[in-house]
Design a protein around this motif. Structure first.
Motif, PDB file in Angstrom:
ATOM      1  N   PHE A 127      13.798  -1.465  -0.977  1.00 55.41           N
ATOM      2  CA  PHE A 127      13.922  -0.276  -1.812  1.00 55.41           C
ATOM      3  C   PHE A 127      14.928   0.726  -1.220  1.00 55.41           C
ATOM      4  CE2 PHE A 127       9.980  -2.059  -3.334  1.00 55.41           C
ATOM      5  CZ  PHE A 127      10.048  -1.834  -4.695  1.00 55.41           C
ATOM      6  N   ALA A 130       6.930   4.972  -2.135  1.00 52.88           N
ATOM      7  CA  ALA A 130       5.615   4.837  -1.498  1.00 52.88           C
ATOM      8  C   ALA A 130       5.768   4.070  -0.190  1.00 52.88           C
ATOM      9  CB  ALA A 130       4.650   4.113  -2.426  1.00 52.88           C
ATOM     10  N   ARG A 159       1.585  -7.025   2.032  1.00 53.68           N
ATOM     11  CA  ARG A 159       2.041  -6.547   3.326  1.00 53.68           C
ATOM     12  C   ARG A 159       1.884  -5.042   3.457  1.00 53.68           C
ATOM     13  NH1 ARG A 159       6.379  -9.946   2.267  1.00 53.68           N
ATOM     14  NH2 ARG A 159       7.458  -8.020   1.791  1.00 53.68           N
ATOM     15  N   ASP A 189      12.760  -6.410   7.412  1.00 55.68           N
ATOM     16  CA  ASP A 189      12.502  -6.090   6.014  1.00 55.68           C
ATOM     17  C   ASP A 189      11.808  -4.735   5.842  1.00 55.68           C
ATOM     18  OD1 ASP A 189       9.953  -6.645   6.833  1.00 55.68           O
ATOM     19  OD2 ASP A 189       9.549  -8.177   5.313  1.00 55.68           O
ATOM     20  N   LEU A 246      11.553   8.867  -4.980  1.00 57.24           N
ATOM     21  CA  LEU A 246      10.270   8.889  -4.296  1.00 57.24           C
ATOM     22  C   LEU A 246       9.920   7.442  -3.959  1.00 57.24           C
ATOM     23  CD1 LEU A 246       8.311  11.211  -3.739  1.00 57.24           C
ATOM     24  CD2 LEU A 246       7.048  10.505  -5.751  1.00 57.24           C
ATOM     25  N   VAL A 254       6.429   1.252  -7.108  1.00 58.42           N
ATOM     26  CA  VAL A 254       6.614   1.589  -5.700  1.00 58.42           C
ATOM     27  C   VAL A 254       7.599   2.745  -5.543  1.00 58.42           C
ATOM     28  CG1 VAL A 254       7.435   0.711  -3.470  1.00 58.42           C
ATOM     29  CG2 VAL A 254       6.003  -0.733  -4.923  1.00 58.42           C
ATOM     30  N   ALA A 255       8.585   2.803  -6.425  1.00 57.10           N
ATOM     31  CA  ALA A 255       9.615   3.834  -6.311  1.00 57.10           C
ATOM     32  C   ALA A 255       9.805   4.564  -7.635  1.00 57.10           C
ATOM     33  CB  ALA A 255      10.934   3.197  -5.888  1.00 57.10           C
ATOM     34  N   SER A 297       9.627  -0.166   2.877  1.00 59.99           N
ATOM     35  CA  SER A 297      10.244  -1.455   2.602  1.00 59.99           C
ATOM     36  C   SER A 297      11.752  -1.278   2.501  1.00 59.99           C
ATOM     37  CB  SER A 297       9.675  -2.010   1.295  1.00 59.99           C
ATOM     38  OG  SER A 297      10.526  -2.996   0.801  1.00 59.99           O
ATOM     39  N   ASP A 353       9.920   2.082 -10.916  1.00 52.62           N
ATOM     40  CA  ASP A 353      10.296   0.668 -10.887  1.00 52.62           C
ATOM     41  C   ASP A 353       9.104  -0.154 -11.377  1.00 52.62           C
ATOM     42  OD1 ASP A 353       8.700   0.754  -8.339  1.00 52.62           O
ATOM     43  OD2 ASP A 353       9.369  -1.318  -8.333  1.00 52.62           O
ATOM     44  N   GLN A 378       2.273  -2.675   1.155  1.00 52.32           N
ATOM     45  CA  GLN A 378       3.066  -1.769   0.319  1.00 52.32           C
ATOM     46  C   GLN A 378       2.146  -0.993  -0.616  1.00 52.32           C
ATOM     47  OE1 GLN A 378       6.609  -0.994   0.066  1.00 52.32           O
ATOM     48  NE2 GLN A 378       5.550   0.636  -1.041  1.00 52.32           N
ATOM     49  N   LYS A 379       2.228   0.323  -0.554  1.00 55.06           N
ATOM     50  CA  LYS A 379       1.412   1.171  -1.419  1.00 55.06           C
ATOM     51  C   LYS A 379       2.150   1.442  -2.718  1.00 55.06           C
ATOM     52  CE  LYS A 379      -1.623   1.171   1.604  1.00 55.06           C
ATOM     53  NZ  LYS A 379      -2.839   0.391   1.364  1.00 55.06           N
ATOM     54  N   SER A 380       1.390   1.920  -3.694  1.00 55.19           N
ATOM     55  CA  SER A 380       1.975   2.283  -4.972  1.00 55.19           C
ATOM     56  C   SER A 380       1.991   3.802  -5.092  1.00 55.19           C
ATOM     57  CB  SER A 380       1.116   1.644  -6.073  1.00 55.19           C
ATOM     58  OG  SER A 380       1.138   2.446  -7.205  1.00 55.19           O
ATOM     59  N   ILE A 381       2.979   4.308  -5.792  1.00 58.93           N
ATOM     60  CA  ILE A 381       3.089   5.756  -5.970  1.00 58.93           C
ATOM     61  C   ILE A 381       1.818   6.336  -6.595  1.00 58.93           C
ATOM     62  CG2 ILE A 381       4.290   7.524  -7.320  1.00 58.93           C
ATOM     63  CD1 ILE A 381       6.800   6.034  -6.984  1.00 58.93           C
ATOM     64  N   GLU A 382       1.205   5.520  -7.444  1.00 57.36           N
ATOM     65  CA  GLU A 382       0.005   5.981  -8.159  1.00 57.36           C
ATOM     66  C   GLU A 382      -1.076   6.497  -7.219  1.00 57.36           C
ATOM     67  OE1 GLU A 382      -0.830   2.454 -10.238  1.00 57.36           O
ATOM     68  OE2 GLU A 382       0.581   2.899 -11.858  1.00 57.36           O
ATOM     69  N   ILE A 392       4.622  -8.390  -1.928  1.00 52.21           N
ATOM     70  CA  ILE A 392       4.951  -7.109  -1.305  1.00 52.21           C
ATOM     71  C   ILE A 392       3.688  -6.269  -1.092  1.00 52.21           C
ATOM     72  CG2 ILE A 392       5.570  -5.989  -3.500  1.00 52.21           C
ATOM     73  CD1 ILE A 392       7.765  -4.521  -1.983  1.00 52.21           C
ATOM     74  N   ARG A 393       2.757  -6.333  -2.043  1.00 46.90           N
ATOM     75  CA  ARG A 393       1.506  -5.584  -1.915  1.00 46.90           C
ATOM     76  C   ARG A 393       0.660  -6.059  -0.733  1.00 46.90           C
ATOM     77  NH1 ARG A 393       2.692  -1.951  -5.050  1.00 46.90           N
ATOM     78  NH2 ARG A 393       2.647  -2.189  -7.293  1.00 46.90           N
ATOM     79  N   TRP A 450      -0.838   8.492  -4.971  1.00 45.16           N
ATOM     80  CA  TRP A 450      -0.679   9.919  -4.661  1.00 45.16           C
ATOM     81  C   TRP A 450      -0.748  10.806  -5.902  1.00 45.16           C
ATOM     82  CZ3 TRP A 450       1.159   6.232  -1.394  1.00 45.16           C
ATOM     83  CH2 TRP A 450       0.841   6.393  -0.036  1.00 45.16           C
TER      84      TRP A 450
END
Lengths: 332, 258
Positions: free
Chosen positions: B210, B252, A323, B163, B250, B44-45, B207, B40, A325-329, A320-321, A331
């Motif tokens: 999520f 990302a 593609r 997706d 929230l 990510v969430a 995504s 999670d 996908q960012k992480s909340i961290e 997933i990363r 921000w």
């Protein structure tokens, strides 16, 4: 396996989320052994494909390891090399135990099915095919591995001391004796609810005043993979003796009841082995790559008949990363 | 000490909003109610959850007396580590009755009773659970309020196509857009078809895995508020328990690297 000093070490619970971003040197044999002994069918038969090839280790590697990767851990597997000569007795005894367990398992499968799993676990062994499979799969997964000249735990501990890893993952406590600053237990446990425990060398010194050299002597008194230990001396008694006398030499001088003939003949050699184990400084720079989904699926699903859907899901979590996908961290 | 009674359907909806993101977590219990914040496993969430005490039919709470002076400044608060998936299962077998909850801190058990069913839940050790995450400070240029059902229906259709999904605002229009290998879907809603919209020009990619999970966590909710930005996290807010509870997700974004 390993030294049983659980009673005196300082354990601290942790959880996967807090380990995000950490580099973990994994005792590969220890981990594969766990996969092979636990991931079995109810009657104790390891998972296998239709040609009879064992796949428990591959199942553990793909499903458990992707969980760890998803949580952001960076793993490096460290494989055992040649065992130390001092270990010959232990190895012989283990292989006899395995043979006996194998026989009992065969009997139990028919006569006492309830006990079958237990004997099956005790008959677990790691052979060259299993190691080769594991290395291939790790490569496809983009996870680096290091070949140790001798004990994998010693090499992992060295890498941790060297700053190339932050934690050593093993179920044994030997990595403490080899000088790993922090060991983590149950990380590779396929049982989801197994609690993660951190064991810090420094904590032992701070709370109990026991330094690594003394811990090694305690272990030798109790018995290690390299010596039998003194009969009747448990870990608490050993700790008392070391706290009083600080080292085995002093114990031998002042405690008449204890002499070297009783299972600690080779204590200097064993101590030396823990303090200065055979490790290599020349391992490649650790690099983590992107899992190659195509090759992984080919190996697991086509060759070994794993479920395409389940492997796909496991890879999805990791990919997933890739593609974007960012992480909340990011921000925070 | 914690003792409470609450409508079990209401509680189930609350727990469902959590299991959209996490399987387990720890509630912070205080005099004013229940709170939780969790992320999670892949970071990510995030879910932030709050349930006021007056959502309960009965709510008795007293934090343990500080056992030593060193702890005397500890807050009046209890932690309750719970396997939410398991809890949801229990609520499922209990039916629609009111549920009684009683915490035994010493043995770390939660006694529950629904009608004639009593179920004792072993709590999870809070130290074995993730620490409560920090909340990012975010500023959203755009806000949209719409009917949950419209959003959920679109997500259900999008899930079959691709997706990922774009959520955006273009002027006075809110849109959701998904493109798969074969098909393409776009929902456009004008300001007058929405409950609220701040005009702007933003869009972000998320995504669907999520968003689908989140949409399952709000199945009984009337309206949702979307807070959006450009290549920015999404904050999705709604109320539960007849307005006495608040849930905020929230998520990302995904940012496409060329």
């Amino acid at each position: 396996m390993g030294v049983n000093i659980r009673e005196i070490v300082e354990l601290r619970e942790t959880n996967l989320g807090d380990l995000s971003g950490k580099i973990v040197a994994v005792d590969a044999y220890n981990t594969l052994y766990q996969f092979l002994s636990i991931i079995r069918q109810p009657d104790g038969t390891p998972l296998a494909d239709s040609s009879g090839r064992t796949t428990s280790h591959l199942s553990g590697l793909i499903y458990r390891t992707t969980n760890l990767m998803e949580a952001g851990l960076k793993l490096v597997f460290v494989f055992d090399g040649k065992p130390s000569k001092l270990k010959a007795d232990v190895i012989k005894a283990r292989s006899e135990r395995r043979e006996a367990a194998m026989q009992k398992w065969e009997e139990a499968k028919v006569l006492f099915p309830k006990d079958a799993f237990k004997y099956a676990q005790a008959s677990t062994r790691i052979d060259a095919t299993i190691v080769a499979d594991a290395k291939t799969l790790l490569t496809f997964m983009g996870i680096p591995y290091v070949q140790a000249p001798s004990e994998g735990e010693a090499q992992a501990a060295y890498m941790a001391q060297n700053g190339d890893a932050e934690l050593v993952s093993s179920q044994d406590y030997d990595s403490l004796l080899f000088g790993a600053p922090i060991t983590i237990r149950n990380l590779s446990s396929p049982r989801k609810k197994a609690k993660l425990e951190l064991v810090e060398l420094k904590a032992l010194e701070n709370t109990q005043g026991i330094i690594r050299e003394e811990l090694i002597d305690i272990a030798i008194l109790v018995g290690t993979d390299f010596n039998e230990g003194i009969k009747g001396v448990g870990v608490k008694r050993a700790r008392k003796l070391i706290k009083k006398h600080r080292c085995i030499e002093n114990i031998l001088k002042s405690e008449a009841a204890i002499d070297t003939s009783a299972g600690i003949e080779n204590y200097r050699l064993v101590r030396e082995l823990f303090l200065h184990p055979d490790v290599t400084e020349s391992y490649d720079e650790l690099k983590w790559g992107t899992p190659d989904a195509g090759k992984i699926k080919e190996l697991l699903c086509e060759v070994h008949e794993f479920s395409e859907e389940r492997v796909g899901k496991a890879l999805e979590k990791v990919l997933i990363r890739e593609r974007g996908q960012k992480s909340i961290e990011q921000w925070l | 000490m914690f003792k409470a009674k609450i409508d079990s359907t209401m509680l189930r909806e609350c727990i469902e909003s959590l299991t959209a993101i996490v399987d387990e977590g720890k509630f912070r219990l205080t005099e004013s109610g229940l709170k939780l914040r969790a992320v999670d496993p892949a970071n990510v969430a995030m879910v932030s959850f709050e349930l006021q005490r007056d959502a309960f039919d009965l709510f008795q709470f007293a934090a343990e007396e500080a056992s030593s002076e060193a702890e005397s400044d500890s807050k009046a608060e209890l932690e309750l580590g719970l396997d939410f998936v398991k809890f949801l299962g229990i609520l499922g077998i209990g039916g629609r009755d009111e549920i009684e909850l009683e915490l035994d801190e010493n043995v770390q058990k939660l006694y529950t009773r629904m009608g004639s069913l009593a179920y004792t839940i072993s709590l999870l050790d809070p130290s074995s659970l993730r620490k409560e995450p920090k909340v990012p400070e975010l500023e959203f240029p755009v806000q949209v309020i719409l009917e949950t059902e419209v959003f959920r229906r679109t997500i259900r259709a999008a899930e079959k196509i691709g997706d990922h999904i774009v959520l955006g605002v273009d002027g006075e229009m809110f849109y959701m857009e998904t493109e798969g290998e074969m098909d393409k879907l776009r929902l456009g809603l004008r300001k007058d078809q929405l409950i609220l919209l701040t005009p702007g020009t933003v869009h972000s990619l998320y995504s669907l895995d999520f968003i689908v999970a989140m949409s399952k966590g709000m199945s009984h909710v009337e309206n949702i508020t979307l807070n959006l930005g450009k290549d920015y996290p999404l904050r999705l807010d709604f109320e539960v328990a007849e307005g006495k509870g608040k849930v905020s997700y929230l998520l990302a974004p995904r940012i496409e690297n060329e």
